[in-house]
Design a protein around this motif. Structure first.
Motif, PDB file in Angstrom:
ATOM      1  N   THR A 181      37.355  39.604  40.895  1.00  0.00           N
ATOM      2  CA  THR A 181      38.240  40.762  40.949  1.00  0.00           C
ATOM      3  C   THR A 181      39.486  40.519  40.126  1.00  0.00           C
ATOM      4  O   THR A 181      40.152  39.489  40.262  1.00  0.00           O
ATOM      5  N   LEU A 182      39.830  41.478  39.286  1.00  0.00           N
ATOM      6  CA  LEU A 182      41.038  41.367  38.484  1.00  0.00           C
ATOM      7  C   LEU A 182      42.240  41.898  39.276  1.00  0.00           C
ATOM      8  O   LEU A 182      42.100  42.567  40.298  1.00  0.00           O
ATOM      9  N   SER A 183      43.425  41.583  38.799  1.00  0.00           N
ATOM     10  CA  SER A 183      44.642  42.063  39.448  1.00  0.00           C
ATOM     11  C   SER A 183      44.622  43.589  39.508  1.00  0.00           C
ATOM     12  O   SER A 183      44.312  44.258  38.523  1.00  0.00           O
ATOM     13  N   GLY A 184      44.942  44.130  40.669  1.00  0.00           N
ATOM     14  CA  GLY A 184      44.921  45.582  40.838  1.00  0.00           C
ATOM     15  C   GLY A 184      43.610  46.132  41.339  1.00  0.00           C
ATOM     16  O   GLY A 184      43.497  47.326  41.620  1.00  0.00           O
ATOM     17  N   ALA A 185      42.611  45.273  41.482  1.00  0.00           N
ATOM     18  CA  ALA A 185      41.315  45.718  41.997  1.00  0.00           C
ATOM     19  C   ALA A 185      41.362  45.812  43.517  1.00  0.00           C
ATOM     20  O   ALA A 185      41.775  44.867  44.195  1.00  0.00           O
ATOM     21  N   VAL A 186      40.950  46.949  44.041  1.00  0.00           N
ATOM     22  CA  VAL A 186      40.847  47.146  45.483  1.00  0.00           C
ATOM     23  C   VAL A 186      39.440  47.647  45.777  1.00  0.00           C
ATOM     24  O   VAL A 186      39.021  48.681  45.241  1.00  0.00           O
TER      25      VAL A 186
END
Length: 480
Positions: A116-121
């Motif tokens: 998961t990349l930063s900002g992934a929810v």
């Protein structure tokens, strides 16, 4: 001499970790006394032997498989297709970019790193039917066929969940949580809940009667909540960097798995039975650099409930917990209560435990229906701010809803706390409830300072606790 005794104790455990053979077969050639050598830390030996998965440098972005991060589009098929493609190509990363991706259950396959990349929810569906068909899973130490865990892997090798993303189970007072039967979590009188006859009583009966797991079918029409992340019979598992929140039930549950690493994970989930990490029937587990802020035990090491635990008969062993922070929870590091196959070789070091809502620091809980054993537990270099009940609690009379007495006497031995500072231990410094049939054995506290406790200790049916440089409420405890 006391130091040499303790070093010998640790050396014996190191030998048993690396060479699991009976020490009774090792006969000395002569009786000459020799000094005890400096020993390597057994925890380091366990960590060295754990296999952390590695993955090919190939990416599979879920958006290339149709995923839309708008928070409303259901992306279950996109996750499934991306994971299948990654697995078929020999492995790599399945990338979840920034955005809100709604999905049903995610089933991992061998050689796949869900990254998961930063900002992934990742938002998990609130609809229980999205977690069907049922899969082979477990509920409170008993195997069954039930709703799929939110992230699930069965019989896979080299799997991971990594990155900076957030996994939001979206459980709350309108879904999943009310099934526990408590008004605190949204239950309303007349609603079905887990203690109805068709749910836990039925599963307990199947456990007692030895019903084959394939015939223990629950899921639709039943109210047994799924776990969040469950690798079942997996090898080489990594969870790193991610955050879990709003879990239906237990958060991380490696069961019958080996070589598990949990690194830098944040668990912030205050629902019912929201344990942070529950290794069960698992071996060679390393939990480090994590933050646990939970509705139940922060870490609870388990090994099956009653007949199921004795049927499976796989102890949880060789588990290292280090550099973690425990906030709210029923216990910091706990063994039990589903513990019928036993727990051994647990090392807890360099952790901070501190919250007005943390009940105990170290806890062992079982009863004579569970039975089981706990042996070789080493807790070192721990800073405790405040807990409610005790720094160390050992209870072999554990029960919640009703008396749980049977014919399986628990055995608890070799529990060693060293270099511990506690500001406020709550009701007790040490609280032990053993059994006359099998007293708790070899409890040692060394270099422990508890600044405040309502009572120094309460100990029943245990060998005398051995104190080495221990101060509680400003009083130096007598050394034996």
């Amino acid at each position: 001499m006391k130091t040499k005794v303790l070093d010998f104790f640790r050396l014996t455990c190191l030998v048993l970790v690396i060479f699991p053979v009976s020490i009774q077969s090792c006969k000395p050639e002569h009786k000459e006394k020799k000094s005890v050598p400096e020993v390597a830390d057994p925890a380091d030996a366990i960590i060295k032997n754990i296999r952390v998965p590695e993955f090919p440098d190939t990416d599979f972005n879920i958006t290339d498989f149709g995923a839309i991060g708008d928070g409303t589009t259901l992306n279950t098929d996109a996750f499934k297709k991306a994971i299948a493609a990654c697995n078929e190509a020999g492995g790599g990363k399945v990338i979840v970019p920034s955005g809100k991706f709604l999905t049903g259950p995610i089933h991992l396959k061998s050689n796949v790193n869900l990254h998961t990349l930063s900002g992934a929810v990742i938002l998990f569906s609130k609809n229980p039917e999205d977690y069907l068909p049922v899969v082979h899973t477990s509920y409170e130490g008993v195997e069954l066929m039930n709703y799929s865990p939110l992230i699930y892997a069965y019989g896979q090798e080299n799997i991971a969940v990594t990155g900076k993303g957030v996994f939001d189970g979206q459980a709350g007072k309108t879904n999943w949580w009310p099934w526990c039967g408590s008004e605190r979590y949204g239950y309303q009188e007349g609603q079905p809940h887990q203690r109805d006859d068709k749910n836990l009583p039925r599963l307990r009966k199947m456990n007692k009667e030895g019903t084959p797991v394939s015939e223990r079918i629950f899921g639709k029409g039943h109210q047994l909540r799924p776990t969040f992340f469950e690798p079942f019979e997996c090898k080489n598992v990594l969870v790193q960097g991610v955050t879990f929140t709003n879990a239906p039930f237990w958060v991380m549950h490696p069961i019958k798995s080996e070589h598990v690493t949990v690194d830098g994970v944040t668990v912030s989930s205050h629902g019912p039975n929201n344990d942070g990490c529950d290794p069960e029937y698992s071996k060679n587990v390393h939990i480090k650099n994590c933050i646990f802020d939970t509705g139940d035990d922060c870490i609870a090491i388990k090994s099956g409930r009653n007949e199921d635990g004795r049927r499976v008969n796989i102890p949880s062993e060789n588990i290292v917990v280090e550099d973690c922070e425990m906030k709210d929870g029923h216990g910091g590091v706990v063994m039990g209560s589903e513990i019928s196959a036993g727990v051994r070789n647990v090392y807890v070091r360099n952790c901070v435990m501190d919250s007005p809502n943390l009940d105990r620091a170290i806890r062992i809980k079982t009863n004579t229906l569970r039975g089981g054993f706990v042996e070789n537990v080493f807790v070192e270099n721990i800073k405790v701010g405040q807990v409610k009940e005790a720094t160390l609690k050992i209870n072999t009379h554990y029960a919640i809803y009703d008396a749980q007495e049977g014919n399986y006497i628990p055995e608890i031995r070799n529990i060693y706390l060293k270099n511990i500072t506690v500001e406020n231990s709550g009701k007790y410094g040490v609280l032990i409830r053993g059994r006359k049939e099998a007293k708790v054995e070899k409890i040692i506290l060394e270099n422990v300072t508890i600044t405040r406790a309502d009572s120094v200790m309460s100990v029943k049916d245990s060998e005398p606790v051995k104190f080495l440089n221990v101060t509680i409420n400003g009083e130096k405890m007598k050394e034996e």
